[in-house]
Design an enzyme around this catalytic site. Structure first.
Site, short mmCIF file in Angstrom:
data_model
loop_
_atom_site.label_atom_id
_atom_site.label_comp_id
_atom_site.label_asym_id
_atom_site.label_seq_id
_atom_site.Cartn_x
_atom_site.Cartn_y
_atom_site.Cartn_z
N CYS D 9 0.67 -1.10 -0.05
CA CYS D 9 0.09 0.15 -0.18
C CYS D 9 0.83 1.14 -0.11
O CYS D 9 2.00 1.23 0.37
CB CYS D 9 -0.89 0.06 1.22
N GLY D 35 -0.22 0.66 -5.28
CA GLY D 35 -1.63 0.00 -5.13
C GLY D 35 -2.79 0.63 -6.26
O GLY D 35 -2.76 1.77 -6.11
N ASN D 109 0.07 0.95 6.05
CA ASN D 109 0.79 0.15 4.77
C ASN D 109 1.81 -1.01 5.71
O ASN D 109 2.63 -0.40 6.53
CB ASN D 109 1.81 1.09 4.19
N GLY D 110 1.59 -2.28 5.26
CA GLY D 110 2.33 -3.20 6.04
C GLY D 110 1.36 -4.27 6.48
O GLY D 110 0.33 -4.14 6.20
N CYS D 243 12.37 -3.37 4.53
CA CYS D 243 12.12 -4.57 3.42
C CYS D 243 12.92 -4.18 2.30
O CYS D 243 13.04 -3.16 1.68
CB CYS D 243 10.75 -4.36 3.10
N TYR D 249 12.58 -4.01 -5.87
CA TYR D 249 11.33 -4.00 -6.88
C TYR D 249 10.42 -2.90 -6.86
O TYR D 249 9.82 -2.30 -7.67
CB TYR D 249 10.84 -5.35 -6.87
N ASP D 353 14.26 -8.24 -12.51
CA ASP D 353 14.82 -7.63 -11.03
C ASP D 353 14.68 -8.70 -9.99
O ASP D 353 15.14 -8.98 -9.10
CB ASP D 353 13.81 -6.41 -10.71
N CYS D 443 12.82 -13.10 3.08
CA CYS D 443 12.39 -13.80 1.82
C CYS D 443 13.70 -14.68 1.06
O CYS D 443 13.33 -15.51 0.68
CB CYS D 443 11.71 -12.82 0.81
#
Lengths: 463, 463, 463, 463
Positions: D9, D35, D109-110, D243, D249, D353, D443
């Site tokens: 978001c 978003g 956002n999150g 993050c 990206y 990417d 990730c």
């Protein structure tokens, strides 16, 4: 503002029918006169409830594609009254949420009088509110109840609220109907095929060819699930105070209330009105269509010829634009237009169901005279409206009611008629299909069957 | 298909008013019963004509923002009949084009009988067609005319067409009204402030408080421009053949036709019907609202009590969805619902304005019986409809008319009534506000005042 | 106004494929850069052509339901350029009409120069016009032709028009492609499965995995029907004058023109530009995305580092609102935003594909400096634009072209760059994948390959 | 389902500017890449907060009329990620409610990791939920807090939640920014005129010409009101875990993160990638536009020519219809199309990417080969993605990640490339503008900085 907007509404419910959504669509269609602002259908797939809401008429909110996509065997529906001002899909119903016990949807007709207090109390306990609807308060109360079964939670929640409510509640596997102890607003039960149906008025049963079973009784909570239908009466018995304005104006004439069609009751009012306030008019005619039945009764009792000297435009929509100022006062003929050679040169008796502000009546009477009426004698099939309603009818304030500050002759002068007669309260009650003690008469008498908090009455006076 | 779709329509025009578009909006509003499929307004800014069209009701096509953006002092408007099938904004009117003399818009009510021939002839001359509307043919003919003035070009064009037309034509600086020599469809002239107004029916004049001046006469071309209003009668005089179905069903009851309200004429039909086909019913009631006036007349003449035993749902929209097959036959109560305690156990006399296919009547009669009516005696305030209309009313084919192949008793059996009586042609004509020779009676008699090409009649029989 | 609006457009056609409409949808999708105002698909069911049009992007005009409803094996499609001003669905294409020989649809890319004369002539012969599109003129000419076959009628019609046209014409059973004798606008032929495909650019063939066959040749009329594909060349041979601006700016870089990708051609322009106007900048960067290829070529030839110092917002829609006056000048960064640490403190070489008015470049250069660029050296991969286009590119008037009245140093000052260099005409032509004599260079040279009527050039000068 | 939908978001806020709503509109416009499913603006008129929400892009949700109607000097905005599945305006933000202290709106956002537990706890305490958004949980916690000031209530609420949140909170008179102790998601502060601005990325500051002030620090609660701006750090200090995928990206290349443009960081990744995985390709090209910067870096470091051999269609909308099954696999070229003569016969180095599922890459590589590429060597500017994200990026499950169960050679085979090289974790970290310990690398490594409940990880594995 003060406890949420007044809520003229219609509710509907179906338990266990393969076409539950379609039947609800049809039921809401028949109840469309009870609310044109928004429409919604909640559907259960036996575990989860989803809600489908929108602004507008039922047919606008549910185009074919959207309707046919609604599966599920249990459904609840709602139509909401069109008020001017803050229309918002957030105030559309059924109101759907998740809570500890799963998902729940609630459709509400009526108006609570202690919603402000309850809201403050709930907020003090950390509750948050996304709408101004009484239904959100009721759901909060249900969610906070520690009772074991849904009907007990509903009962516990309803024990806290005061005012008018006819509710249809839907969960994943149950359909519940509830009515306040005074039974202000209607709610009936029917059967179609093997399914059970709930509806604000019997005309909705007629449309889907459901058989009428009975009313949900005042103070009764009816639960319908796989174990059948069972009843709970958790509240102290109160005398019924059914809203007499449902019979005077609001309900459809083909609906049965107290086993009598509303049409027939209104005709009786008209007969009594003729006895109380005869007129030597050349003919009697209604303001269509709400005055039709009373005018028929008036004509029958008085022996005067009945005619339909005012024609209604069937295409009056909700979105009529009042064009430029120069032609503003053309509006009155948009909805109704007199038939010149019916009223021309005549002394006309005109039957209105009621007078609220008087401004509309005034404009209509002027149009009648412009069309040649020689004398206009208005007869009104209920007494003067002098008090605001706090239970769900749209008389918000005392000041807006023309009869709250004017005598009958003053009103006659204001609306511009040669004579004016109101049906007496006795006459009204004598026309009803049930004893006087069964009705709420607060708008005529100021005697409120459920106590109204000072804050509300004060604000109704001041605005 | 065969000469374009039949065209029930309403037309309106204003010359020289600062609120020309707004008045046209209101005029179309009053004429909405003449067409709900599409609406359009053409506006002239004194040099160029622009058209604003859309599908739907006038209020849908012209939301406030769009309406207020329309300037200009000359306007023409059109509402179009909702037929099932190929609805397309390309068939909305007024039809607007540019041609050698500038821009022109045309609004048409009626149906030509030689449009196929004309179209072939025009196409052979290289014309192209974007719509299936007769108005496109008329504009082509105007554009091909070599005459000097607009009214002469219009006259030359109209000398080629046969059939029914009431036209409002708009150019940059002129407004023209034209009516076919037989005067099939209505068109009247009024005044509001300093402006001149044209309208299909007088109810549109009423709404904008315009004063009625006169009819556009059959065969007359009326030109309104800065030099005032002038009249041209270029065609051989023909006997008027005004569509009697306008009076029976199509026009609004508050409109004046032949100086008499349509309501009053219909009431006379009902009186005569009572004389011709008395019934020993307990009460008389209309199929609302089109049967109201005749039922009032019937009751008055017969002395039977009048009541309104069927209630109309005011929210029936154009987009009602027939839900799933399982509940298909619920449809009939969507629009009309009987009042159970008015009809229950009674012998009811029901007044219909006319019977076309019979299927709707049949379903309604079944609903009446389901609601408890003991006997149903139907009376119809016009003769049996046996022939298709080629001049603009929506009886396309012979086969669809229930009376084209059935005797009255057979129809009674088909629609399920205990007795059935149609008003005689003599009775109908005796009720009219003008002599018999002024009317087109083709749908009852098969005598077509303007010859219909074999191709059309053959096709009407075969389909 | 003067001969209709300029028409940047894209056309597409399919003959004999079960998914003709879907392929056309995809083809238009790939050609969306050629027009975003309106989209349309014409479909033939082997006897009759129907058109489906709307305002907006292809995906907006054809939501799933509407697209899947389109059957038929032959289709034509069109996307139209978004110009400010009179957007109207009446100017959407394909343009569909009925005429003597049946129904016909036409999709047109290009601009005629004698449309005013033809329109006057046609109107004098009685024609009427519903749009301002050149295609309507062409259809009138086809309809008036007495020739025996469709292709002959098309040939006869096209012999009358002068200017630019790449046409896709659809009838009940035939698909026709036609290109003006000068071949101003592109149009190619491909095959997918057994079907034949027409498209403005090869990128549309790529998307549907069609194999490229060949170009429709200048002056060629290609007819595709059940007898296969055949060619007619009815016009006197003219030297090709392909619009060089298609290669400079308008076409998609992945489209092949003269067997070379537009990307490669633009890269060559950039190389040549570096040779002609070297700069001692720290880096070279494009105005994305139209300057990308030339910037790559410039960097390659000059040996300067290439970077992408300006970022494009992919969500810039057609409907961006310029908010209140107070914050009006924020607009320039809505579409493009410099990357501060790429340009900060640097001497940047910026590659633009072309400069029209100069206002946008000016704002962008200011943003670059605001983001810290020390020096800005602009290089433009085509010569100064000094003359309006009458064949379909959107340079309407002389006055709007910044280079029509300013020297290069004056332009440099106006847009605020430290140096400015335009590719020379020789350099441009040397970069092209075809000989100089194949191109229309009118916007640079004022030499118009097809004579432009005095009225048009005069008006272009004066406005 | 499991803790609500993942929430990519963008958030925005303005304190005390006369054009607060318009600035928010522009800010959201710049953040639209974060978003595209829904957009919303909450406005305060200094006493009450109202929310304006809708599905679609900012420009679609706020047409001119709606935007200009928004007054007020304090505003918060939100854009929401487009996921397939249950899109519902009820999940649009800012989330607005009334509670004990007045009205409040929250934009988030999150993604929280303990939302399931909190929801159960809140429901057990009687809370009801209308949405599946984490923001509703946070508001419940704020409403239940007994703390005296808003910032204390916010602090108390946030002390209960674990996971990622960058919040903008609006009340009648205050604007609050808050960021989780790990600082997963970005949130910065700027100034424009006298007003204070909050935004997910600096590109939103650029668009409104706001000056960048600083980041909201991890664990910081910033309150802005008439007393100015003050900061609260109520949580135990945690190492930042920003993050890293924002840099790889998600963020716009022109945004500054750690004082470096994302573009520059990505270019560094590309350089390092070239060092780690050289290739003897003929040219290097990006998958546009997300691979652009890395490809530039790769080319620069490797000395290979850079080109743009794949073209992006700028009109790819959110509503592209995949037509009939017969032509289903045409989809890949809808968004990207290779330039045939750039890739034809070449050994191409392609820079991506990242690779998530691999299916898109696979289709694109096939398209490259269909366009004639002789060899395809893919280089990926981050390590293999092997673990799901629970903090707000859309890798829901382990199984969907192609690298979770395949070796690099297996992936190369799956997507069909001749060679494949991923940037190492060391290489990635070495390219970053901040030390390794500042990033969340879960990730890639499976090491989650904030503990993830077993239920969530189990479910991510199983699905």
């Amino acid at each position: 503002m003060m406890g949420g907007m007044k809520e003229h509404c219609g509710v509907f419910g179906v338990y266990d029918h393969p076409d539950a959504a379609q039947l609800t669509y049809l039921g809401l269609y028949a109840l469309q006169h009870r609310g044109q602002e928004s429409a919604g259908i909640a559907i259960s797939d036996n575990s989860r409830v989803t809600c489908h809401l929108g602004m507008g008429l039922v047919t606008e909110v549910f185009p074919e594609q959207r309707l046919t996509a609604l599966g599920g065997r249990i459904a609840a529906g709602h139509v909401r009254y069109s008020t001017t001002g803050a229309s918002d899909v957030r105030n559309a119903q059924p109101f759907c949420v998740g809570y500890q016990q799963g998902s729940i949807a609630i459709a509400h007709n009526g108006n609570l009088v202690n919603s402000r207090e309850l809201k403050q109390e709930l907020e003090a306990g950390g509750s948050i509110f996304q709408s101004t609807m009484d239904s959100e308060i009721i759901v909060h109360l249900i969610a906070r109840s520690k009772a074991r079964t849904l009907e007990e939670r509903v009962a516990e929640a309803l024990s806290r609220v005061r005012g008018a409510y006819s509710l249809v509640i839907l969960t994943g596997s149950q359909l519940i109907a509830a009515r306040d102890p005074n039974g202000f607003r209607p709610l009936c039960i029917g059967h179609v095929d093997e399914a059970t149906v709930l509806a604000s008025e019997t005309c909705a049963l007629d449309l889907i060819r459901a058989r009428y079973l009975r009313e949900v009784e005042p103070g009764e909570i009816v639960t319908i699930d796989d174990d059948g239908m069972r009843s709970l009466k958790p509240f102290e018995a109160a005398p019924q105070s059914f809203c007499i304005f449902e019979l005077i104006y609001f309900a459809r004439p083909d609906s049965l209330m107290f086993c009598t069609s509303v049409h027939t009751t209104r005709k009786r009012q008209g007969k009594r009105l003729a006895d109380e306030h005869p007129t030597n008019a050349d003919l009697v005619m209604p303001i269509p269509d709400s005055g039709n039945a009373a005018a028929l009764g008036f004509a029958e009792s008085s022996g005067l010829p009945f005619d339909m000297g005012i024609v209604r435009n069937h295409y009056v929509g909700r979105t009529f634009i009042q064009p430029s100022a120069r032609i503003r006062d053309l509006g009155v003929r948009v909805k109704l237009n007199p038939v010149p050679d019916v009223v021309g040169g005549k002394r006309v008796g005109v039957i209105e169901d009621s007078i609220v502000r008087g401004t509309t009546s005034r404009a209509r009477m002027r149009a009648l005279r412009d069309s040649g009426a020689r004398e206009v004698h208005m007869r009104v099939s209920c007494p003067p409206l002098t008090n605001p309603c706090f239970y769900g009818i749209d008389f918000h304030t005392t000041r807006e009611l023309v009869a709250s500050s004017r005598s009958v002759p003053e009103i006659a002068e204001y609306i511009g008629v040669d004579s004016l007669g109101y049906l007496s309260l006795e006459g009204l009650l004598a026309s009803m299909p049930a004893p006087a003690e069964n009705f709420c008469l607060a708008c005529f008498t100021g005697q409120y069957p459920v106590e109204v908090p000072k804050g509300l009455t004060k604000s109704a006076l001041e605005r």
